[in-house]
Design an enzyme around this catalytic site. Structure first.
Site, PDB file in Angstrom:
ATOM      1  N   ASN A   1       0.864  -1.806   0.209  1.00  8.40           N
ATOM      2  CA  ASN A   1       0.164  -0.476   0.238  1.00  8.40           C
ATOM      3  C   ASN A   1       1.239   1.511  -0.014  1.00  8.40           C
ATOM      4  O   ASN A   1       1.381   1.219   1.057  1.00  8.40           O
ATOM      5  CB  ASN A   1      -0.687  -0.099   0.947  1.00  8.40           C
ATOM      6  CG  ASN A   1      -2.259   0.779   1.229  1.00  8.40           C
ATOM      7  OD1 ASN A   1      -2.227   1.912   0.243  1.00  8.40           O
ATOM      8  ND2 ASN A   1      -3.481   0.850   2.085  1.00  8.40           N
TER       9      ASN A   1
ATOM     10  N   ARG B   1      -2.321  -2.068  -3.498  1.00  5.21           N
ATOM     11  CA  ARG B   1      -3.493  -1.159  -3.755  1.00  5.21           C
ATOM     12  C   ARG B   1      -4.148  -0.250  -4.509  1.00  5.21           C
ATOM     13  O   ARG B   1      -2.656   0.647  -4.338  1.00  5.21           O
ATOM     14  CB  ARG B   1      -3.915  -0.845  -1.961  1.00  5.21           C
ATOM     15  CG  ARG B   1      -4.627  -0.297  -2.517  1.00  5.21           C
ATOM     16  CD  ARG B   1      -5.601   0.510  -0.701  1.00  5.21           C
ATOM     17  NE  ARG B   1      -6.366   0.868  -0.880  1.00  5.21           N
ATOM     18  CZ  ARG B   1      -6.902   1.714   0.084  1.00  5.21           C
ATOM     19  NH1 ARG B   1      -6.232   1.402   1.536  1.00  5.21           N
ATOM     20  NH2 ARG B   1      -8.014   1.843   0.249  1.00  5.21           N
TER      21      ARG B   1
ATOM     22  N   HIS C   1     -13.357   2.392  -1.228  1.00  9.95           N
ATOM     23  CA  HIS C   1     -12.933   1.616  -0.261  1.00  9.95           C
ATOM     24  C   HIS C   1     -13.488   0.185  -0.761  1.00  9.95           C
ATOM     25  O   HIS C   1     -13.756  -0.885   0.237  1.00  9.95           O
ATOM     26  CB  HIS C   1     -13.488   1.806   0.923  1.00  9.95           C
ATOM     27  CG  HIS C   1     -12.870   3.134   2.001  1.00  9.95           C
ATOM     28  ND1 HIS C   1     -13.799   3.600   1.772  1.00  9.95           N
ATOM     29  CD2 HIS C   1     -11.417   3.649   1.271  1.00  9.95           C
ATOM     30  CE1 HIS C   1     -13.157   5.240   2.560  1.00  9.95           C
ATOM     31  NE2 HIS C   1     -11.712   4.812   2.390  1.00  9.95           N
TER      32      HIS C   1
ATOM     33  N   ARG D   1     -11.990  16.041   3.847  1.00 11.55           N
ATOM     34  CA  ARG D   1     -13.007  15.884   2.488  1.00 11.55           C
ATOM     35  C   ARG D   1     -14.093  16.624   3.237  1.00 11.55           C
ATOM     36  O   ARG D   1     -14.782  15.377   4.068  1.00 11.55           O
ATOM     37  CB  ARG D   1     -12.798  14.309   1.883  1.00 11.55           C
ATOM     38  CG  ARG D   1     -11.420  14.247   0.963  1.00 11.55           C
ATOM     39  CD  ARG D   1     -11.575  13.582   0.487  1.00 11.55           C
ATOM     40  NE  ARG D   1     -10.276  12.139   0.896  1.00 11.55           N
ATOM     41  CZ  ARG D   1     -10.328  11.105   1.066  1.00 11.55           C
ATOM     42  NH1 ARG D   1     -11.169   9.535   0.245  1.00 11.55           N
ATOM     43  NH2 ARG D   1      -9.358  10.115   1.108  1.00 11.55           N
TER      44      ARG D   1
ATOM     45  N   GLU E   1      -7.382  -4.941   5.068  1.00 18.27           N
ATOM     46  CA  GLU E   1      -7.529  -4.622   2.984  1.00 18.27           C
ATOM     47  C   GLU E   1      -6.606  -5.196   2.856  1.00 18.27           C
ATOM     48  O   GLU E   1      -5.718  -6.093   1.742  1.00 18.27           O
ATOM     49  CB  GLU E   1      -6.748  -3.686   2.920  1.00 18.27           C
ATOM     50  CG  GLU E   1      -8.279  -2.759   3.466  1.00 18.27           C
ATOM     51  CD  GLU E   1      -7.901  -1.373   3.172  1.00 18.27           C
ATOM     52  OE1 GLU E   1      -7.103  -0.456   4.368  1.00 18.27           O
ATOM     53  OE2 GLU E   1      -8.779  -0.462   2.288  1.00 18.27           O
TER      54      GLU E   1
END
Ligand code: ADP
Length: 392
Positions: free
Chosen positions: A9, A90, A179, A239, A380
């Protein structure tokens, strides 16, 4: 036969890695490089239960990969670099190109770069990570796992924007959902946590620095709160989440800001940070709010409201709710946010056990609750490793 697979990642100044033995899913090594590009870079990892931290400047991702490979051989984690049989990266945005994991070649890299216009915070740095590994380990197959793929099952009534249709046809402008790797993990693990009859109407709340909700039915995505980009949906750390698009030209007219500056404002200066004027970190905002800071409390109230708005909408998409899942930094650790979200869902017969919630237990619903409420730490990397194992 068992294979060693590395899940990667890449961030702008970081590179996180986990080495798995598959298919047993044994974690052999995990760690990260932080502050890449600075004098104060740090390389830390955990191997056989022991933590190692090394500080030495690392000027770019390629240097980080070279150091990681050297270290793995020196410490005896690998006999040679050929022991690694696959690397999974990823990737934030797969656009209309990728509905699943894909082996990386020149075309895939080009497309990931091109899609950087849609995911400017992530795709470009994801690509830097891919290139660094290909430079150092050109002989090892690498696989891209996209955060958009898991939501490709969202139907057109839910992914088409009501703007002239040719923008969809020519530019692929639609709700992609993000996601996906985390929501896929929840979907794949959930049968181990709840009974079959609790899998039909599921809402997965990924609440981290970024955040999204997914409506899931028997492991398939019905809807996701992010949109064309990861800017849409619920309020996040920095965000904005959803805003009236007309606000943007209005701000431009009022302040003279250009498109780039407005994009930066929405991505990096908004969310919890923008409202609280304090921090993008939920812990800081909670601490301030609990100490009486009204602005911080307002940020939390707006955050909670934005989550509940999507839960409400997904109740309609799913026709009710069997299981509510919380995951990622805030979802896994903030009992306050969970309490406040669940309080508003009491009309569904959803009831949490506050004692279990405070202790961050896995099952936090009360025995009389009509809805199961579960806290599952996301993973993940394991999804990345599983996808690589399937591909190579
Ligand atoms: P990332 O998207 O960067 O991987 P994480 O999933 O680690 O993010 O989530 C980071 C967020 O989780 C931060 O806002 C952090 O404040 C929040 N968080 C972590 N622990 C707690 C806690 N105990 N209480 C509230 N928020 C927390």
């Amino acid at each position: 036969m068992s294979k060693k697979i590395m899940a990667i990642n890449s961030g702008s100044s970081s590179l996180k890695f986990k080495l798995f033995e598959m298919p047993s899913e044994t974690v052999m090594l995990e760690g990260q490089f932080e502050r890449i590009g600075e004098q104060t870079s740090q390389f830390s990892y955990k191997y056989q239960g022991e933590k190692t931290i090394k500080k030495h400047p690392v000027y770019n991702h390629r240097e980080a990969v070279e150091w990681l490979m050297r270290e793995m051989v020196d410490v005896g984690i690998l006999d040679s670099l050929e022991d690694i049989e696959g690397i999974g990266h990823r990737i934030s945005h797969g656009g209309t190109y990728y509905k699943g994991a894909t082996l990386i070649d020149e075309t895939v890299m080009e497309r990931i770069g091109e899609l950087g216009t849609l995911s400017p915070l992530h795709n470009p740095v994801n690509l830097i990570g891919i290139k660094a590994f290909r430079d150092v380990l050109p002989m090892i197959p690498s696989v891209a796992i996209f955060d958009t793929s898991f939501s490709h099952t969202i139907t057109p009534d839910k992914h088409v924007y009501a703007i002239p249709y040719h923008f969809y046809e020519e530019y692929g402008i639609k709700r992609y959902g993000f996601h996906g790797i985390s929501h896929q993990y929840i979907a794949e693990q959930l049968p181990q946590y709840v009974a079959e009859e609790k899998l039909g109407r599921v809402i997965s709340c990924h609440l981290g620095s970024g955040g999204s909700l997914s409506a899931l039915s028997h492991g398939k995505t019905i809807n996701n709160s992010m949109g064309f980009t990861p800017l849409a949906g619920i309020v996040m750390g920095t965000r904005s989440g959803d805003v009236d698009p007309q606000i943007l030209p209005y701000i431009a007219e009022k302040t003279g800001k250009d498109v780039f500056e407005i994009k930066e404002m929405l991505n990096k200066e908004s969310g919890l940070l923008g409202i609280s004027k304090l921090s993008n970190d939920c812990r800081d905002v909670e601490e301030a709010a609990f100490a009486g800071n009204q602005q911080a409390q307002l940020a939390l109230d707006v955050y909670i409201q934005s989550i509940c708005k999507y839960v409400g909408s997904y109740l309609v998409d799913l026709g009710g709710l069997d299981t509510l899942v919380f995951t990622a930094g805030i979802g896994e650790h903030s009992s306050y946010i969970r309490t406040e979200v669940c309080k508003r869902l009491a009309f569904l017969g959803l009831k949490i056990d506050e004692d279990k919630n405070q202790k961050n237990e896995t099952y936090i619903h009360h025995p009389t609750s009509q809805v199961d409420v579960i806290v599952i730490p996301t993973d993940e990397e394991i999804i990345i490793a599983r996808e690589v194992f399937r591909k190579i």
